[in-house]
Design an enzyme around this catalytic site. Structure first.
Site, mmCIF file in Angstrom:
data_model
loop_
_atom_site.group_PDB
_atom_site.id
_atom_site.type_symbol
_atom_site.label_atom_id
_atom_site.label_comp_id
_atom_site.label_asym_id
_atom_site.label_seq_id
_atom_site.Cartn_x
_atom_site.Cartn_y
_atom_site.Cartn_z
ATOM 1 N N ASN A 184 6.414 -7.371 1.648
ATOM 2 C CA ASN A 184 6.347 -5.629 0.928
ATOM 3 C C ASN A 184 6.086 -4.452 2.199
ATOM 4 O O ASN A 184 4.957 -4.828 3.123
ATOM 5 C CB ASN A 184 5.160 -6.140 -0.123
ATOM 6 C CG ASN A 184 3.672 -6.704 0.987
ATOM 7 O OD1 ASN A 184 3.518 -7.384 0.995
ATOM 8 N ND2 ASN A 184 3.035 -5.134 0.554
ATOM 9 N N CYS A 185 5.796 -3.744 1.019
ATOM 10 C CA CYS A 185 5.355 -2.358 2.195
ATOM 11 C C CYS A 185 4.275 -1.740 0.883
ATOM 12 O O CYS A 185 3.956 -2.458 0.490
ATOM 13 C CB CYS A 185 6.816 -1.271 1.458
ATOM 14 S SG CYS A 185 7.146 -0.796 0.847
ATOM 15 N N PHE A 186 3.895 -0.757 1.005
ATOM 16 C CA PHE A 186 2.996 -0.120 0.581
ATOM 17 C C PHE A 186 3.449 0.123 -1.250
ATOM 18 O O PHE A 186 2.289 0.318 -2.214
ATOM 19 C CB PHE A 186 2.961 1.442 0.788
ATOM 20 C CG PHE A 186 1.309 2.554 0.767
ATOM 21 C CD1 PHE A 186 0.766 1.122 0.345
ATOM 22 C CD2 PHE A 186 1.256 3.242 -0.197
ATOM 23 C CE1 PHE A 186 -0.830 1.241 -0.086
ATOM 24 C CE2 PHE A 186 -0.040 4.320 -0.794
ATOM 25 C CZ PHE A 186 -1.193 2.928 -0.191
#
Length: 533
Positions: free
Chosen positions: A476-478
């Protein structure tokens, strides 16, 4: 997999790897801004309770702790990129990247010394050399970290599971990766010693072109950044401009600073800089995040069918607040990207125009991460240093422009934005049973979308992604759940959006991105727990 898909997959993996250091750096910047609150001379004079050794000392210590992070971006990116690209045993990859970074610096220093290439240590200005961790080498900045992170990750993924028998078994696994990296790193240091100066010259010229292009350069950057968001590659462009010489170079208080954000922060902290330079224009993207998208949201609300306005408002208010306060724009952007792509193209154009307008009005305001940035950075610095009144004026203008343009296009082209969807039978008369079923589905979808952090339906998310066996990689990212899947035809986009609260789904070959916004960390943990069952 086709070459184009493989290339896109590789670029998205790289963007994901860049996410870790990129996520940390704004926090560092905010802490420096907090430190400036306690050490700003003019502010201390105006606010008497700040004029004491305790608060001044705290600000001095905090700033002194955070500034070295910005001056050692190579190490930060080396560790972050290696962790992001390592397929397993990520902690080993991180440790090896630190060792490799140290080996590289000293190998380059010794080689340059043997070749007589080292400049006098007391006259490094303008030589392209600098002192990094106490070692004089070529100034490669964040690029060095990115290069080493990529190499370490490649070697790590290839040799991390290598094992030996007998007396040599202690040299297997991570130790063998480091053994391989030693000659690779030394060779890389030698090559970079000869190759980097010409590259450095090209980069410097490119940064100069962007700076000398003025409004055209700002427009192209603002527009291209938005256009890259749907494929997740904006995390590649941003760090290059913000933290490397592509974003410009400047001498501030006798120190060479590279990268638009680094320059801006250094100028902000310097008592000798009265007004921030044009490097701060790249931080003015908040004019779109705070004002422009708010105008777009109001246009979508006004253009919605009367019977749908309440539902549209309940959806738009939280995503607008997310964009304004934290600078996270994906939730609102993905609300119209798929149903009305023409609006997204217009949005990209207006984003570039917003930077141009901010520059024309003289704004030098730090507001990339929304209102939080705006308050912490600009208010203490004063109006003259960041010209934040000009930023507010630009914001009001962009709010009006976004509202007028979006409302005109939505109504003129009959675009199916929120509240205007062609739901096929929306106006039909339902039987009592059908009506109750429809209400139940909408209630469940709304509950899932607004579910508190502890009630994520991970089982539904995993099932909609094709099940455990279909998931090859989960990260995942932000704001996004980033996945690699075996078969993208098994992805149930409707379930992800209607039952799990996703605001958008992007599928490109085996790479899938599901947009969840600020609750992504909770979603990721829930998915990991579900996969571990």
């Amino acid at each position: 997999m086709k070459f184009k898909d493989r290339a896109m997959s590789s670029m998205q993996n790289f963007a994901r790897a860049m996410f870790m250091p990129v996520l940390i750096l704004p926090i560092v910047g905010l802490l420096i801004a907090v430190a400036n609150l306690f050490t700003n001379a003019s502010l201390i004079q105006d606010v008497p309770f700040l004029n004491n050794p305790v608060t001044i000392g705290f600000g001095t210590i905090l700033s002194g702790c955070m500034q070295p992070i910005l001056s050692n971006l190579g190490l930060i990116f080396a560790v972050g990129v290696s962790i992001g690209l390592a397929k397993e045993k990520k902690s080993d990859a991180a440790f090896i990247s630190v060792l490799t970074y140290v080996v590289f610096l000293n190998a380059m220093n010794k080689y340059m010394n043997l070749r007589g290439l080292l400049a006098p240590a007391d006259a490094l200005r303008g030589t392209g050399q600098s002192i990094i961790l106490g070692v004089q080498v070529l100034e490669m900045g964040a690029f060095l970290g990115i290069i080493l992170g990529l190499v370490v990750a490649a070697v790590h993924n290839r040799f991390i599971n290598t094992e030996f028998k007998g007396a040599f078994q202690i040299y297997g696994s991570a130790r063998f990766v480091f053994i391989v990296m030693i000659p690779v790193t030394i060779l890389l240091a030698v090559v970079c010693t000869h190759v980097w100066p010409p590259i450095q010259s090209v980069i410097s010229k490119f940064g100069t072109i962007i700076g000398e292009s003025g409004n055209l350069g700002y427009f192209l950057f603002g527009a291209s950044e938005r256009l890259l968001i749907p494929v997740g590659l904006h995390n590649v462009l941003n760090p290059m401009i913000l933290y490397t010489s592509l974003g410009g170079s400047a001498m501030i208080d006798g120190v060479l600073v590279e990268g638009a954000r680094n320059i801006t922060l250094a100028e902000l902290a310097s008592p000798n800089v009265a007004t921030l330079s044009t490097a701060a224009i790249f931080e003015c993207r908040g004019v779109t995040k705070i004002f422009g998208l708010t105008g777009a949201a109001l246009a979508m609300y006004q253009a919605a069918r009367p019977e749908n306005k309440q539902r549209v408002k309940s959806i738009l208010v939280p995503v607008v607040l997310t964009s304004c306060i934290a600078g996270i724009t994906e939730p609102i952007e993905f609300s119209f990207l798929f149903v009305a792509p023409v609006l997204y193209v217009v949005h990209a154009i207006l984003s570039g125009a917003g930077l141009v307008l901010a520059n024309l009005l003289g704004a030098r305001t730090i507001a990339y991460n929304g209102i939080i940035d705006f308050i912490l950075y600009n208010v203490p610095a004063g109006i003259n240093k960041t010209h934040w009144l000009a930023f507010l004026l630009a914001g009001v203008i962009m709010f009006v422009v976004y509202y007028v343009v979006f409302y005109f296009l939505i109504t003129k082209l009959n675009l199916h934005t929120l509240g205007r969807e062609d739901e096929g039978g929306e106006m039909k008369l339902y039987s009592k049973k059908e009506y109750k079923e429809k209400q139940a589905k909408e209630k469940q979808a709304h509950a899932n979308a607004a579910a508190p952090s502890g009630k994520i339906d991970a089982a539904t998310i995993v099932a909609a992604l094709g099940g455990k066996d279909n998931l090859l990689e989960v990260d995942n990212c932000f704001t996004r759940l980033r996945l690699k899947v075996k078969d993208n035809t098994k992805i149930d986009q409707a379930t992800l959006k209607n039952q799990t609260g996703a605001s958008g789904v992007m599928i490109k070959g085996q790479i899938v991105q599901v947009i969840y916004g600020l609750k992504i960390n909770v979603v990721r943990r829930a998915v990991d727990e579900e996969l571990s069952k």
